[in-house]
Every structure is written in C-alpha cells, then in structure tokens.
Design a protein around this motif. Structure first.
Motif, PDB file in Angstrom:
ATOM      1  N   VAL A 158       9.441   3.436  -2.908  1.00 33.65           N
ATOM      2  CA  VAL A 158       8.576   3.890  -3.995  1.00 33.65           C
ATOM      3  C   VAL A 158       8.767   5.370  -4.336  1.00 33.65           C
ATOM      4  O   VAL A 158       7.900   5.990  -4.937  1.00 33.65           O
ATOM      5  CB  VAL A 158       7.091   3.610  -3.669  1.00 33.65           C
ATOM      6  CG1 VAL A 158       6.820   2.125  -3.673  1.00 33.65           C
ATOM      7  CG2 VAL A 158       6.706   4.224  -2.339  1.00 33.65           C
ATOM      8  N   ASP A 166       8.904   5.585  -7.962  1.00 37.51           N
ATOM      9  CA  ASP A 166       9.523   4.310  -7.632  1.00 37.51           C
ATOM     10  C   ASP A 166      11.018   4.558  -7.482  1.00 37.51           C
ATOM     11  O   ASP A 166      11.538   5.559  -7.981  1.00 37.51           O
ATOM     12  CB  ASP A 166       9.263   3.286  -8.727  1.00 37.51           C
ATOM     13  CG  ASP A 166       9.531   1.868  -8.258  1.00 37.51           C
ATOM     14  OD1 ASP A 166       8.995   1.499  -7.199  1.00 37.51           O
ATOM     15  OD2 ASP A 166      10.268   1.142  -8.928  1.00 37.51           O
ATOM     16  N   HIS A 176       7.408  -0.194   2.538  1.00 42.44           N
ATOM     17  CA  HIS A 176       6.213  -0.178   1.694  1.00 42.44           C
ATOM     18  C   HIS A 176       5.654  -1.591   1.718  1.00 42.44           C
ATOM     19  O   HIS A 176       6.398  -2.544   1.933  1.00 42.44           O
ATOM     20  CB  HIS A 176       6.571   0.237   0.263  1.00 42.44           C
ATOM     21  CG  HIS A 176       5.370   0.548  -0.588  1.00 42.44           C
ATOM     22  ND1 HIS A 176       4.688   1.731  -0.470  1.00 42.44           N
ATOM     23  CD2 HIS A 176       4.751  -0.153  -1.567  1.00 42.44           C
ATOM     24  CE1 HIS A 176       3.688   1.750  -1.347  1.00 42.44           C
ATOM     25  NE2 HIS A 176       3.702   0.609  -2.020  1.00 42.44           N
ATOM     26  N   GLY A 178       6.658  -3.071  -3.277  1.00 44.88           N
ATOM     27  CA  GLY A 178       6.721  -1.729  -3.835  1.00 44.88           C
ATOM     28  C   GLY A 178       5.808  -1.620  -5.042  1.00 44.88           C
ATOM     29  O   GLY A 178       4.857  -2.386  -5.202  1.00 44.88           O
TER      30      GLY A 178
END
Length: 459
Positions: A47, A208, A247, A251
């Motif tokens: 991310v 991102d 993550h 994400g």
C-alpha cells in the motif's frame, strides 16, 4: 469507477464465488503490470512505494536463505537513490554489525561525473565483498533525473556475484512503456499507483503500490496471486514459500479499481505516450530556466534529464545572500517556501543535492501551466535579489508563517484537551483560491506589500 456499489459494498472476506468481478480487476491489473515491467510476477498487496521496497528486500532475504551459502547482509545503495531506500534497508533488518574484514548493512555507492552510478567503485565493492551482497537498490531514472544507461551492465555484475537487483520505480512515469525491466536484469521493482498510475499523492492518499518480480522470486510473493481457470473462474492462490502478508486482505482495493480504469483509458499506446509527456514537460521547464539557474550535479549539464531535474542558485546569488546574512542551506529552503506564495507546492529541497531544488512537473501539466511555473520560479529570484529578507522569512501569504520543524519533531504534541478550547484558525493573508487567479507579477507585488506591512507593524 472505484466508487461503484458493486466494489464498495463488497466485504473482502466473502467467498470467491461472490467476488468474481473484484478478483478479475486484480487479475487484469497483475497482467497489465507484468506487461509494463516485463517481469514474471506481480503482487498488488503493498500500500505504498516504501512498503513495496520493503517487500522487495524481504523477498531478497527469503531467496538468499534458500540458495546462499554465505551470510548476505550487504545492501548496496547509490548516492543517487530515492531517499526511502536507505530507511527501507534498515527497516528490513540489514544489520549494522562490525566486522574486521568487511562492512555490513548499507554500503554507499558514489556517483560519477555524469550523475550516474560509479561503475568502478561498484566493481571494487563486488570484488571485495560480493559473496556477502544481498542486492543493490537503484532508482532509475535516478533522483537527479538521469537515466542509468549502464543498468544492464550493473545488473550482470551484481548477478555474477550472487546478488539481486532492486529497481526503485518511483520514477516509472519517465520510462513506462519504453523499458523492459526484465531484459535490464531487474529482480524486483515497485510502482507507486499514487504517483504514476492516477492515485492522489501525499495528503490525498492513502497510498498504494505493486511489486513486480523476476522468475527467481515468484515462490516468495506475499498475499495471493489471482489465477483464471479455462472456464473463466477466478481464484486466489498463495505462493509456495510466501513471505506472508504485508497488508490485510487485498491492500487498498479501490485504488486497484482506479488504476485499472486509468490503464484502460491509456491503452497500449497511451502508456508510453504518458511517460513521454512527463519527460517532455520536464525538459521544457528546464529549458525555460537553463539560462538563469545552474544544473546539478555540477559538470553534468550536457547529460539529458528525464522527468525531473535539479537546479541551484547562481554563485553570485549565494554570495549576495551570504552578504545579507543568509547562509546557503537556508537560502534553498527559503526558495521553496517562497514558491508557496505563488500557489505551488515547494519542490524537493536539499536532497539528493544539499543545495538543490528538484522540479518534477509530471505528465499532467499543460503548456500554459509550465509557462506560469517557470515565470513564478524566475519571480522568486527577482524578489530575493531586491530584498533578501523576503527569502529568509518566507512564506508571506500562507495562513501560517514558517513552521519550526525541528522543534515540532523534538516536542511532539499528540493530544490536546478540548477544555482549552479549539485552536484559533489562522487568518488568511491571501485567499488561496486567488493565488491561481492572480498573475505572477500581481502576486510578486502582493508579497512585497505584505512584507512592507510587516515592517510597519514591527516598528
């Protein structure tokens, strides 16, 4: 597109059969970025660009645990690398041990006279400590805006020593669609979707990224790969020796949707056109400033810049400002702060060149916007030559004066009692919307007027 109910109302833990459309977006995005990078695999879970770097180094470590006979704890990072590379190597656990016969952790690689990697020094590092090198992290184009055109030779040397090659893709919007990173010898690369692929940058985040990898790193990819059956059904599969998850879930999924929509809009021909426009914008802006501001690094004026470039002040300006009591470092910071008064975010200052101002107009600037920006940059110089104090105490039109960043970091306030009342909203010296409506000469006059008013108040 990212706000469509079919995406926003979908829980990330629904069965795969109920999320085929979302899985298709990730599948297509992975394939697009495989094609753009020329690499064998892609993870869309990270991310942020910096988290993408961390993923890359963790993949390197997992690979070396499997195949290396020696402790590979050295990460070679050029002076011209993106600033986060150094922090990433530390966070990834590159040890700073003390050995009698060799270094560990980060080994700094200098630049040559053209701003590119010093290939002679690289050869010496690999000859001396190659068996302990985990990899090299190279930003390409580098932070000076210079294309590392010896990248393939560098990669071959690092691979011959058993190391891996990480390319920082923060500047991918200069080369997307033009360079095959797999053919260059890249083992891992991140792209910031929040910079190159349409997602809001900085405060407009969250960020991102994706990470593309070579064949040798496929077994270690984090998160899940999306596969498509012959019947057109999408499913998620974890890599055989995955390093885990970086993550939760998928994400920042909405960013995948937005980036995918942008890629579809660009199309096969639009991707290289986008990056070519970024390069054109930077070179045009540079041409507007070249007769006034010297380029950095020194002695590399003839080297073509890509999507960004670094300028500094003329020597006679530094001398004049020093005569007025303003040292060179603060002068560069003041230059960036004074640009705020013309409606522009300050450029990157003092990195990677201590006395540098880095400009990166990107592919989104129109010709008229580039002309206005160059006019503003030249107006900053006119202001400080007329009155050096305008540089020392900038900005003048912003809601608050210059922030003492050192004190703010040393004396962090993480909470405040509401019994003290809400903080006072700073009065606007100038309606910020008007900054874009006003001409550069008008703003220049307004800055000088506010500075004179401040003098009268002080008296």
């Amino acid at each position: 597109a990212a706000g469509l109910p079919g995406f926003t109302d979908l829980h990330p833990q629904v069965p795969e059969s109920h999320a085929q459309g979302a899985l298709e977006v990730i599948y297509e995005t992975q394939n697009w970025f495989k094609a753009i990078t020329g690499l064998a695999g892609v993870t869309t879970q990270p991310v942020a660009g910096a988290q993408g770097e961390l993923v890359g180094l963790k993949l390197f470590q997992a690979y070396h645990r499997d195949v290396s006979d020696t402790e590979r704890d050295i990460v070679v990072i050029p002076k011209s690398a993106h600033g986060t590379n150094f922090a990433t190597a530390i966070v990834a656990g590159s040890p700073d041990k003390k050995y009698k016969d060799r270094p560990s952790g980060i080994v700094l690689l200098n630049a040559d006279a053209t701003g590119r990697i010093d290939m002679v020094q690289l050869g010496e590092i690999l000859e001396q400590w190659g068996e302990h090198v985990a990899g090299i992290m190279v930003t390409n184009p580098n932070t000076g805006g210079v294309l590392e055109d010896n990248f393939r030779e560098m990669a071959e040397q690092v691979h011959a020593a058993g190391g891996l090659v990480y390319m920082d893709g923060a500047n991918m919007n200069a080369v997307a669609g033009w360079l095959n990173l797999g053919a260059l010898g890249v083992d891992a690369v991140h792209n910031n979707t929040h910079k190159t692929w349409s997602i809001p940058h900085g405060g407009g985040g969250p960020g991102d990224a994706f990470v593309g990898v070579s064949e040798r790193l496929l077994p270690y990819l984090p998160g899940h790969q999306i596969l498509k059956s012959e019947e057109g059904v999408y499913r998620a599969e974890k890599a055989e020796k995955s390093i885990g998850s970086v993550h939760r879930h998928w994400g920042n999924f909405a960013h995948k949707v937005r980036a995918f929509a942008y890629l579809l809009r660009l199309g096969r021909e639009g991707v290289p056109a986008m990056s070519a426009t970024a390069v054109l914008a930077a070179r045009y802006l540079r041409s507007k400033l070249a007769d006034t501001f010297p380029m950095l690094p020194e002695g590399a004026d003839a080297v073509p810049r890509m999507h960004e470039f670094i300028i500094t002040l003329p020597e006679e300006d530094f001398i004049a400002l020093e005569g007025a009591g303003i040292a060179r470092g603060p002068a560069i910071v003041g230059f960036g702060k004074l640009l705020l008064d013309f409606g522009y975010h300050a450029p990157t200052v003092a990195f990677p060149e201590v006395l540098g101002l880095m400009f990166e107009p990107t592919e989104s600037y129109t010709l008229s916007e580039l002309d206005r920006l160059s006019e503003a940059i030249l107006a900053v110089r006119e202001l400080y030559l007329e009155d050096p104090r305008l540089l020392a105490e900038s900005p003048w039109l912003m809601p608050i004066k210059r922030v003492d960043e050192v004190a703010a970091n040393r004396n962090v306030v993480v909470s405040r009692s509401l019994s003290e009342g809400l903080p006072t909203v700073p009065a606007l010296q100038e309606n910020t919307e008007r900054l874009w409506e006003a001409s550069i000469p008008e703003l220049k006059s307004r800055i000088a007027e506010v500075a004179r008013s401040a003098d009268l108040l002080a008296q």
